[in-house]
Design an enzyme around this catalytic site. Sequence first.
Site, short mmCIF file in Angstrom:
data_model
loop_
_atom_site.label_atom_id
_atom_site.label_comp_id
_atom_site.label_asym_id
_atom_site.label_seq_id
_atom_site.Cartn_x
_atom_site.Cartn_y
_atom_site.Cartn_z
N VAL A 14 75.88 1.39 29.59
CA VAL A 14 75.30 1.59 27.75
C VAL A 14 76.71 1.65 27.51
CG1 VAL A 14 74.11 3.14 26.22
CG2 VAL A 14 73.12 2.66 28.51
N ALA A 33 76.72 2.04 6.78
CA ALA A 33 77.09 3.34 7.67
C ALA A 33 78.48 3.83 5.32
CB ALA A 33 78.13 3.54 8.08
N ARG A 45 85.40 8.22 35.32
CA ARG A 45 85.77 8.64 36.59
C ARG A 45 87.34 7.88 37.42
NH1 ARG A 45 80.07 11.39 39.15
NH2 ARG A 45 79.80 8.62 38.35
N LYS A 205 60.75 11.27 28.82
CA LYS A 205 61.18 10.39 27.57
C LYS A 205 59.31 10.92 27.54
CE LYS A 205 63.34 6.19 29.18
NZ LYS A 205 63.33 5.18 29.97
#
Length: 437
Positions: A14, A33, A45, A205
Amino acid sequence: MEPVKVGLLGLGTVGQGTVNVLRQNAEEITRRAGRSILVTHAAIRNLPKAEALDLKNLDLTIEPTDIVDDPSISVVVELMGGLEPARTLVLRAIDNGKHIVTANKALIALHGNEIFAAAQEKGVMVAFEAAVAGGIPIIKAIREGLSANRIEWLAGIINGTGNFILSEMRDKGRSFEDVLEEAQALGYAEADPTFDIEGVDAAHKLTILASIAFGVPLQFDKVFTEGISAIAQEDVIYASELGYIIKHLGIAKRFDGSGIELRVHPVLIPQKRLLANVDGVMNSVMVQADAVGPTLYYGAGAGSAATASAVVADVIDVVRTLTSDPLNRVPHLAFQPGALADVPVLPIEDIWSEYYLRMEAEGRPGVMADVTRILGDQGISIEAIIQKEPESEGASVSVILLSRRVREGVMNQAIERIEALSSVTSRVTRIRVETLA
Ligand code: NDP
Ligand code: HSE
């Protein structure tokens, strides 16, 4: 106006999609925006792995606090997943006055109440559209688009991996393990894929959807949760013979004014219903509301670009409201923080459903009579019953039946008695039948 700087915690499926979408559609996004939005930092990491992506103008760090403490960053986008260190980092970013966008449903379902309270106190936003149903803007639809309505129920296919597995098993006869491996390779599955196949991800969810729909606190521990791991190929086939398709649904429903049902589990859906025809990684949620009636939402439930679509929309929302009054923004859980209702969540024994039952039994006369007698004793009517021929002399047979509507507690007693029969040689597979959507 100065560009708004965004820092990512996580640059996986993502995270990479988010960088790509923000950069690819930069011009349109700026027009929407009102300011340009720049992703300037990302925490990971494994530094060599992230460097190999060769993303320009992106400072990489293995120390996420570099991002949450950086005064130049206004929006922290949490895409690392898991509960810790995500929770601590999000709370620290809020404490530093940063707005949060996250796709992390586990974090919101389990720690949302704490995170929203902290955000409220600091006057910052926490946006989480990507946490439910990937690219479908279902949070916005319910929280804003349906805010005039009293929501009666919602039911949805809300795990892309699980739906992908069930579809491929049914259409291509592929094995569960094989399809799961492909879902992992495509970036659909959770870091721990048992969350997908045991229903935990869908329960996260549903927890979020129920809060937004009914104005109740997030209460993940009250969701009845069953996954798809026990669904066998033969259940898929028998369901189809009976005119149904097996899907994994999340259901949140008001019941008789006495409380709400919160449950995720496999269901049989009549083949012609809309949700029965939602396949692959696609998700769909049907919402029944009093003024508008039923509405249906459909789209990709997982994947890099589709999820990034929801993440970036949240970032744009945050940027648009940077200058607005924090007390008058859309509340995190749709209802004003002091106005959440204390409605009980009903135990699963109190739900009413029709049921598909499958069991293995000795291939001799009288077995079906034993089973139907037990159901009769419990007051359970039978809609359809099939007994398969034994494959060889003395081999066991499959008995499949569909019951009429009954309370789950009563069905539990019947199943216990059926499993105690010496002629029944397996556990009873039970799948609830859903005709809501
Ligand atoms: P990935 O596993 O692909 O990516 C996770 C990223 O976070 C990696 O870059 C990883 O770095 C980094 N990361 C993890 N832990 C740490 C840590 N302690 N410190 C620094 N970096 C860390 O996950 P996804 O992108 O698939 O998922 C991210 C979130 O989005 C999850 O909450 C998931 O549930 C949610 N989501 C995912 C969807 C999907 O389709 N994949 C759809 C909707 C929501 P490294 O690789 O170096 O270990
Ligand atoms: N693992 C999740 C799914 C990702 O398959 O639905 C999207 O939330």
